[in-house]
Structures are given as C-alpha cells and as structure tokens.
Design a protein around this motif. Structure first.
Motif, PDB file in Angstrom:
ATOM      1  N   ALA A 121      34.214 -23.556 -62.410  1.00 36.58           N
ATOM      2  CA  ALA A 121      33.692 -24.130 -61.171  1.00 36.58           C
ATOM      3  C   ALA A 121      32.635 -25.187 -61.454  1.00 36.58           C
ATOM      4  O   ALA A 121      31.871 -25.076 -62.415  1.00 36.58           O
ATOM      5  CB  ALA A 121      33.097 -23.027 -60.292  1.00 36.58           C
ATOM      6  N   SER A 122      32.603 -26.191 -60.602  1.00 36.01           N
ATOM      7  CA  SER A 122      31.507 -27.151 -60.651  1.00 36.01           C
ATOM      8  C   SER A 122      30.269 -26.510 -60.025  1.00 36.01           C
ATOM      9  O   SER A 122      30.357 -25.523 -59.290  1.00 36.01           O
ATOM     10  CB  SER A 122      31.881 -28.427 -59.895  1.00 36.01           C
ATOM     11  OG  SER A 122      32.147 -28.149 -58.536  1.00 36.01           O
ATOM     12  N   GLU A 123      29.120 -27.064 -60.312  1.00 32.44           N
ATOM     13  CA  GLU A 123      27.865 -26.465 -59.837  1.00 32.44           C
ATOM     14  C   GLU A 123      27.756 -26.459 -58.316  1.00 32.44           C
ATOM     15  O   GLU A 123      27.035 -25.635 -57.758  1.00 32.44           O
ATOM     16  CB  GLU A 123      26.682 -27.224 -60.445  1.00 32.44           C
ATOM     17  CG  GLU A 123      26.566 -27.051 -61.960  1.00 32.44           C
ATOM     18  CD  GLU A 123      25.543 -27.962 -62.588  1.00 32.44           C
ATOM     19  OE1 GLU A 123      25.044 -27.629 -63.682  1.00 32.44           O
ATOM     20  OE2 GLU A 123      25.232 -29.022 -61.991  1.00 32.44           O
ATOM     21  N   ASN A 124      28.463 -27.359 -57.637  1.00 29.12           N
ATOM     22  CA  ASN A 124      28.408 -27.417 -56.177  1.00 29.12           C
ATOM     23  C   ASN A 124      29.497 -26.580 -55.510  1.00 29.12           C
ATOM     24  O   ASN A 124      29.608 -26.562 -54.283  1.00 29.12           O
ATOM     25  CB  ASN A 124      28.536 -28.870 -55.696  1.00 29.12           C
ATOM     26  CG  ASN A 124      29.925 -29.450 -55.964  1.00 29.12           C
ATOM     27  OD1 ASN A 124      30.463 -29.282 -57.063  1.00 29.12           O
ATOM     28  ND2 ASN A 124      30.498 -30.125 -54.984  1.00 29.12           N
ATOM     29  N   ALA A 125      30.299 -25.869 -56.283  1.00 32.79           N
ATOM     30  CA  ALA A 125      31.394 -25.083 -55.722  1.00 32.79           C
ATOM     31  C   ALA A 125      30.860 -23.844 -55.002  1.00 32.79           C
ATOM     32  O   ALA A 125      29.791 -23.321 -55.329  1.00 32.79           O
ATOM     33  CB  ALA A 125      32.363 -24.669 -56.825  1.00 32.79           C
TER      34      ALA A 125
END
Length: 264
Positions: A121-125
């Motif tokens: 996952a990306s940090e903003n997910a």
C-alpha cells in the motif's frame, strides 16, 4: 479509453483499473475485462505474477458504481448478493497475485485487495467497507476478512463503516509493505520479481497449501451468508441506500423486516 489497462513487465502482468474520474469504480467494462485478463494471464506459461492497481493517486477502487446499482435494483434486474467468495477470479487464480493499493480501497475495491495474496500500500491508502450505510451486506469482505484480521477489527470496520489506514493495516498484518506513492508500482514489481525467480512449481504448491487453510469451511460459510443476505434484502433498505447515494441525500431506512402474512 479502456477501463482496464494491461501491461507485461517480464514475467509480471500489471492490471490497472482505469476510471480515475469515477474513483476507479468497477462499472463500465472493468469486471468483464479483469475476468478475461486474469484468465489469459493464467493460460500464459511465461507469466508468473499478476499485479492489480488503480490509475491516479486517489483511488485503488471505490468498488461498485452505486449509481449503476440504483438503476439495476430499481428495475429488479440484479441484487448485490455474492454467489461466490471470490471477485473476478482472483481468489481462484493459482498464480501469485499482488494488490498495489494506491489510494482508497472501498467495498468491492477492498474485496479485490482481500482476494490477492500479497498487499502493498501507498502511505495515503486506506480501506473501508461501507455497505451497511447503503442497506446491504458486504460479500467477500464479510466472509474472508475475519480470516485475515482480528475479529474485533473486522466488527469495527463492517458494523460502523470505519476506515483502516495503511499504517494500521500494516500493523495488523493485512498489508505486508507500506511505501511512498511514487514507489508503489516499483516496489510491487520488485516483489513480483522475487517470486518470479523462484521455482514456480514450488510457489504453486506453497500457495495451494496455504489457501487450503485459509478457505477451510468457506463453502459452508458462503451458504450461511447467502441465507442471511437474502433475508436482509427482504427488508427493502437496498432500494433506498443506492438511491440516496445517487441523489446525494441521507438514506431513510425502514430498519424493520416485512410484516408476516400467513394468507388467512
């Protein structure tokens, strides 16, 4: 423009849900294209790993298009009851699948990530299942998520419509790696290459053994889910929830079962 983009990187096939203007919702031809694309991926002896991601920076997938659902339910042509604890054939795929979650993963978008073997996952997910807000049950999430997360966390998410951040999901073991957005696809491809360098026969056998444990008694659970879901549909809140969403207003749920009439 195609609703699903398919690219090959060595032994890895990348599927990108390409409806960023609709938060990568699964309307249009997305699901049919993903089913066909995964079937072709399975048949290709030179492809070992599939990566699923979404276009843009905001959404992996917002799940079903509720405006399309409102039209289908009003016409009586379809109701949202999952007949199979799988989505697009991902859970049945015998090769390795990786979800590269680039933003929100909601409802069926969450369920796509659930159906993959590895989640990056990306940090903003973030992850959510908001079906109770719209008058019906989650499908894959209600059946599989309790096998992947602590039961209290699942209760909190599915009963309140709560969110799970990427950081929380990694801490709880649902997400295996969290990275900056710009590194997401690169990281997923590196992970796929790690798998591709291994004996694919051994990889296949390992996945089958693990999935037998994860899916134990799943058929029985699915039959129970269908019975419960059909009873919930009788209450009629399904007709109200998607319409309220489409009309941008608060839903007015009946919150009761239909009256019993014995014919006398």
């Amino acid at each position: 423009m195609a609703d699903l983009l398919v690219e090959k990187h060595g032994h890895t096939t990348v599927f990108t849900i390409n409806r960023p203007e609709r938060m990568n919702s699964l309307g249009g031809t997305v699901m049919a294209d993903l089913v066909a694309g995964l079937a072709e991926f399975q048949r290709d002896p030179d492809q070992y790993v599939a990566v699923i991601t979404g276009a843009g920076d905001k959404a992996f997938s917002a799940g079903a298009d509720l405006k399309e659902m409102a039209a289908r339910t009003e016409g009586g042509s379809a109701v949202p009851v999952s007949r199979d604890p799988d989505i697009a054939g991902l859970a049945a795929c015998e090769k390795v699948t990786i979800a590269a979650v680039n933003g929100l993963a909601v409802a069926a978008g969450l369920e796509i990530s659930i159906s993959c073997d590895i989640r990056i996952a990306s940090e903003n997910a973030w992850f959510g299942a908001f079906e109770v807000e719209h008058g019906f049950l989650a499908g894959v999430a209600v059946n599989i998520l309790p096998r992947l997360l602590p039961i209290g966390t699942v209760m909190d998410m599915l009963l309140t419509g709560g969110r799970l951040t990427a950081e929380e999901a990694q801490r709880l073991g649902f997400v295996q790696q969290m990275v900056p957005r710009e590194k997401l696809l690169e990281t997923a491809l590196k992970k796929a290459e790690m798998v591709a360098r291994k004996s694919q026969v051994a990889v296949w056998g390992t996945k089958q053994a693990i999935k037998f444990w994860r899916d134990a008694l799943l058929a029985e659970q699915q039959r129970h889910y269908e019975a419960v879901a059909h009873r919930v549909l009788l209450a009629g809140d399904l007709l109200e929830g998607p319409h309220a969403f489409a009309e941008k207003r608060e839903p007015k749920f009946r919150n009761q079962w239909p009256s019993v009439y014995d014919g006398r």
